[in-house]
Scaffold this motif. Structure first.
Motif, PDB file in Angstrom:
ATOM      1  N   HIS A  21     -19.497   6.737  -5.011  1.00  0.00           N
ATOM      2  CA  HIS A  21     -18.107   7.131  -5.226  1.00  0.00           C
ATOM      3  C   HIS A  21     -17.131   6.172  -4.560  1.00  0.00           C
ATOM      4  O   HIS A  21     -15.968   6.086  -4.968  1.00  0.00           O
ATOM      5  CB  HIS A  21     -17.878   8.547  -4.686  1.00  0.00           C
ATOM      6  CG  HIS A  21     -18.529   9.602  -5.513  1.00  0.00           C
ATOM      7  ND1 HIS A  21     -18.460  10.947  -5.205  1.00  0.00           N
ATOM      8  CD2 HIS A  21     -19.280   9.524  -6.645  1.00  0.00           C
ATOM      9  CE1 HIS A  21     -19.124  11.645  -6.105  1.00  0.00           C
ATOM     10  NE2 HIS A  21     -19.640  10.805  -6.987  1.00  0.00           N
ATOM     11  N   SER A  22     -17.587   5.475  -3.563  1.00  0.00           N
ATOM     12  CA  SER A  22     -16.698   4.568  -2.837  1.00  0.00           C
ATOM     13  C   SER A  22     -16.749   3.135  -3.357  1.00  0.00           C
ATOM     14  O   SER A  22     -15.835   2.354  -3.108  1.00  0.00           O
ATOM     15  CB  SER A  22     -17.045   4.574  -1.339  1.00  0.00           C
ATOM     16  OG  SER A  22     -18.385   4.161  -1.137  1.00  0.00           O
ATOM     17  N   GLN A  23     -17.808   2.782  -4.098  1.00  0.00           N
ATOM     18  CA  GLN A  23     -17.992   1.397  -4.533  1.00  0.00           C
ATOM     19  C   GLN A  23     -17.943   1.221  -6.045  1.00  0.00           C
ATOM     20  O   GLN A  23     -17.636   0.125  -6.520  1.00  0.00           O
ATOM     21  CB  GLN A  23     -19.320   0.848  -3.997  1.00  0.00           C
ATOM     22  CG  GLN A  23     -19.408   0.819  -2.472  1.00  0.00           C
ATOM     23  CD  GLN A  23     -20.743   0.313  -1.974  1.00  0.00           C
ATOM     24  OE1 GLN A  23     -21.628  -0.035  -2.755  1.00  0.00           O
ATOM     25  NE2 GLN A  23     -20.923   0.298  -0.658  1.00  0.00           N
ATOM     26  N   SER A  24     -18.268   2.250  -6.799  1.00  0.00           N
ATOM     27  CA  SER A  24     -18.319   2.135  -8.264  1.00  0.00           C
ATOM     28  C   SER A  24     -17.005   2.610  -8.863  1.00  0.00           C
ATOM     29  O   SER A  24     -16.558   3.734  -8.585  1.00  0.00           O
ATOM     30  CB  SER A  24     -19.487   2.952  -8.822  1.00  0.00           C
ATOM     31  OG  SER A  24     -20.713   2.562  -8.228  1.00  0.00           O
ATOM     32  N   TRP A  25     -16.412   1.772  -9.716  1.00  0.00           N
ATOM     33  CA  TRP A  25     -15.154   2.129 -10.351  1.00  0.00           C
ATOM     34  C   TRP A  25     -15.357   3.302 -11.301  1.00  0.00           C
ATOM     35  O   TRP A  25     -16.303   3.341 -12.087  1.00  0.00           O
ATOM     36  CB  TRP A  25     -14.604   0.938 -11.122  1.00  0.00           C
ATOM     37  CG  TRP A  25     -13.271   1.191 -11.753  1.00  0.00           C
ATOM     38  CD1 TRP A  25     -12.053   1.090 -11.164  1.00  0.00           C
ATOM     39  CD2 TRP A  25     -13.030   1.614 -13.105  1.00  0.00           C
ATOM     40  NE1 TRP A  25     -11.053   1.418 -12.048  1.00  0.00           N
ATOM     41  CE2 TRP A  25     -11.624   1.748 -13.249  1.00  0.00           C
ATOM     42  CE3 TRP A  25     -13.855   1.899 -14.186  1.00  0.00           C
ATOM     43  CZ2 TRP A  25     -11.045   2.140 -14.442  1.00  0.00           C
ATOM     44  CZ3 TRP A  25     -13.278   2.303 -15.388  1.00  0.00           C
ATOM     45  CH2 TRP A  25     -11.882   2.408 -15.505  1.00  0.00           C
ATOM     46  N   GLY A  26     -14.447   4.280 -11.240  1.00  0.00           N
ATOM     47  CA  GLY A  26     -14.506   5.421 -12.143  1.00  0.00           C
ATOM     48  C   GLY A  26     -15.596   6.412 -11.812  1.00  0.00           C
ATOM     49  O   GLY A  26     -16.056   7.135 -12.707  1.00  0.00           O
ATOM     50  N   SER A  27     -16.037   6.472 -10.557  1.00  0.00           N
ATOM     51  CA  SER A  27     -17.195   7.293 -10.206  1.00  0.00           C
ATOM     52  C   SER A  27     -16.837   8.652  -9.624  1.00  0.00           C
ATOM     53  O   SER A  27     -17.740   9.414  -9.288  1.00  0.00           O
ATOM     54  CB  SER A  27     -18.079   6.540  -9.204  1.00  0.00           C
ATOM     55  OG  SER A  27     -17.357   6.233  -8.024  1.00  0.00           O
ATOM     56  N   THR A  28     -15.557   8.979  -9.497  1.00  0.00           N
ATOM     57  CA  THR A  28     -15.163  10.254  -8.907  1.00  0.00           C
ATOM     58  C   THR A  28     -14.894  11.296  -9.992  1.00  0.00           C
ATOM     59  O   THR A  28     -14.553  10.965 -11.131  1.00  0.00           O
ATOM     60  CB  THR A  28     -13.909  10.085  -8.029  1.00  0.00           C
ATOM     61  OG1 THR A  28     -12.823   9.618  -8.846  1.00  0.00           O
ATOM     62  CG2 THR A  28     -14.171   9.077  -6.922  1.00  0.00           C
ATOM     63  N   PHE A  31     -11.309  11.165 -11.259  1.00  0.00           N
ATOM     64  CA  PHE A  31     -11.074  10.105 -12.244  1.00  0.00           C
ATOM     65  C   PHE A  31     -11.565  10.544 -13.619  1.00  0.00           C
ATOM     66  O   PHE A  31     -10.894  10.299 -14.638  1.00  0.00           O
ATOM     67  CB  PHE A  31     -11.789   8.825 -11.815  1.00  0.00           C
ATOM     68  CG  PHE A  31     -11.617   7.686 -12.773  1.00  0.00           C
ATOM     69  CD1 PHE A  31     -10.529   6.828 -12.660  1.00  0.00           C
ATOM     70  CD2 PHE A  31     -12.529   7.462 -13.797  1.00  0.00           C
ATOM     71  CE1 PHE A  31     -10.355   5.773 -13.554  1.00  0.00           C
ATOM     72  CE2 PHE A  31     -12.363   6.417 -14.693  1.00  0.00           C
ATOM     73  CZ  PHE A  31     -11.278   5.578 -14.567  1.00  0.00           C
ATOM     74  N   SER A  35      -9.058  11.051 -16.741  1.00  0.00           N
ATOM     75  CA  SER A  35      -9.237  10.176 -17.910  1.00  0.00           C
ATOM     76  C   SER A  35      -9.340  10.982 -19.195  1.00  0.00           C
ATOM     77  O   SER A  35      -8.719  10.638 -20.210  1.00  0.00           O
ATOM     78  CB  SER A  35     -10.484   9.314 -17.730  1.00  0.00           C
ATOM     79  OG  SER A  35     -10.389   8.497 -16.587  1.00  0.00           O
ATOM     80  N   TYR A 126     -24.527   2.710 -16.048  1.00  0.00           N
ATOM     81  CA  TYR A 126     -23.138   2.560 -15.610  1.00  0.00           C
ATOM     82  C   TYR A 126     -22.347   1.711 -16.599  1.00  0.00           C
ATOM     83  O   TYR A 126     -21.191   2.026 -16.927  1.00  0.00           O
ATOM     84  CB  TYR A 126     -23.114   1.930 -14.225  1.00  0.00           C
ATOM     85  CG  TYR A 126     -21.735   1.697 -13.660  1.00  0.00           C
ATOM     86  CD1 TYR A 126     -20.843   2.750 -13.490  1.00  0.00           C
ATOM     87  CD2 TYR A 126     -21.326   0.417 -13.282  1.00  0.00           C
ATOM     88  CE1 TYR A 126     -19.572   2.543 -12.966  1.00  0.00           C
ATOM     89  CE2 TYR A 126     -20.063   0.199 -12.757  1.00  0.00           C
ATOM     90  CZ  TYR A 126     -19.197   1.263 -12.602  1.00  0.00           C
ATOM     91  OH  TYR A 126     -17.947   1.041 -12.087  1.00  0.00           O
ATOM     92  N   LEU A 130     -19.033   2.849 -18.754  1.00  0.00           N
ATOM     93  CA  LEU A 130     -17.779   2.101 -18.870  1.00  0.00           C
ATOM     94  C   LEU A 130     -17.448   1.788 -20.328  1.00  0.00           C
ATOM     95  O   LEU A 130     -16.281   1.773 -20.719  1.00  0.00           O
ATOM     96  CB  LEU A 130     -17.870   0.806 -18.059  1.00  0.00           C
ATOM     97  CG  LEU A 130     -18.033   0.950 -16.547  1.00  0.00           C
ATOM     98  CD1 LEU A 130     -18.122  -0.430 -15.894  1.00  0.00           C
ATOM     99  CD2 LEU A 130     -16.899   1.757 -15.942  1.00  0.00           C
TER     100      LEU A 130
END
Length: 301
Positions: A21-28, A31, A35, A126, A130
């Motif tokens: 959740h802290s390093q991957s974009w759109g992982s929360t 979000f 979206s 992943y 995306l």
């Protein structure tokens, strides 16, 4: 071939990938929900805006639909090849751990309990997640082409985006098979759409609809397979998310079957009404011809 395998399955960035959740974009979760809400709101706003200004002609989009279809076809091929090589490498490297209880086919259906969302397979999962955001743009293109904003399309796109997120969040089983089947079908569907978008002849049967029907059938088989192995082999990872996805996919299947049956019934009823000239309809899709037949029927009373 060795070079392709390295860049698609053995590169350090792929091997060391970890869903975070802290390093991957759109992982929360925030979000994801934001979206989906923004996608539904913008699609509805664009549809209502075109109705308010009473624009009857399609908005000229030029080569944008063709470029979008080409991009999606190429991305789908890349993900298909990448996850195929990555799954083979993952089976080779981890088989010693689970070979007493599973075969490679069973591993594709049922991840061992405790599987973490890291490594080659989840890297391509992943990338697939995306790519779902790029899929959403097709809805806007359809609205701009003066087509009705269908509930099924918006719902289906939203559910697929949510599903691909759950695959990563809960390390869900059978996602390798699902991504392989989906990217294979998408590469053919978007390749066909690019083919017709540049003015080449279209297929007489509803090619896209039939491909989607095959894909839904494959997904149904994958869900039954993972549920069967879960109770037979003592548990599969991410089974809670799998059950939730099974309910959503069953709903999508029912909606699509309803649409599929109505489409074929309409084609049978309206086939005698219009006898289009082959030279004038060569570049039109089956759905466009069906819409024209319905219009002629309404004019004739």
């Amino acid at each position: 071939m060795q070079s392709i395998k390295y860049w698609l399955a053995e590169h350090p960035c792929i091997v060391r990938f970890r869903w975070s959740h802290s390093q991957s974009w759109g992982s929360t979760w925030s979000f994801l929900f934001t979206s989906i809400a923004a996608y539904i709101a913008t699609a509805a706003f664009l549809h209502l805006f075109l109705l308010l200004i009473r624009r009857r002609r399609p908005v000229p989009l030029g080569p944008i639909p063709a470029l979008h279809s080409l991009a999606m076809a190429l991305i789908s091929v890349l993900i298909f090849v990448g996850i195929l090589f990555s799954a083979a490498a993952e089976i080779r490297d981890t088989r010693w751990f689970w070979r007493r209880s599973k075969t490679p086919l069973q591993w594709l259906f049922c991840f061992p309990l405790g599987t973490r969302p890291s490594g080659r397979v989840f890297f391509w999962s992943y990338v697939f997640y995306l790519s779902r955001f790029l899929h959403l743009f097709r809805t806007y293109l359809k609205v701009l082409r003066r087509r009705r904003l269908a509930f099924f399309q918006v719902f289906n796109q939203s559910i697929l985006l949510c599903t691909s997120y759950l695959w990563l969040e809960f390390s869900q089983s059978f996602q390798v098979l699902a991504i392989l089947s989906m990217t294979l079908v998408y590469s053919m569907v978007y390749g066909y759409r690019f083919w017709t978008a540049i003015g080449l002849p279209s297929a007489c049967p509803p090619f896209v609809v039939n491909c989607q029907m095959i894909l839904l059938g494959c997904n149904l088989v994958w869900h039954f397979g993972v549920l069967f192995l879960h109770f037979l082999k003592g548990g599969c990872n991410g089974i809670g998310a799998c059950v939730f996805n099974s309910v959503l996919n069953a709903f999508i299947l029912l909606l699509f079957l309803n649409f599929y049956v109505k489409m074929h019934l309409s084609r049978r009823e309206d086939a005698p009404l219009v006898q289009p000239d082959s030279s004038s309809t060569r570049h039109r899709t089956g759905s466009e011809m069906m819409e024209e037949q319905l219009t002629v029927k309404a004019k004739n009373g």
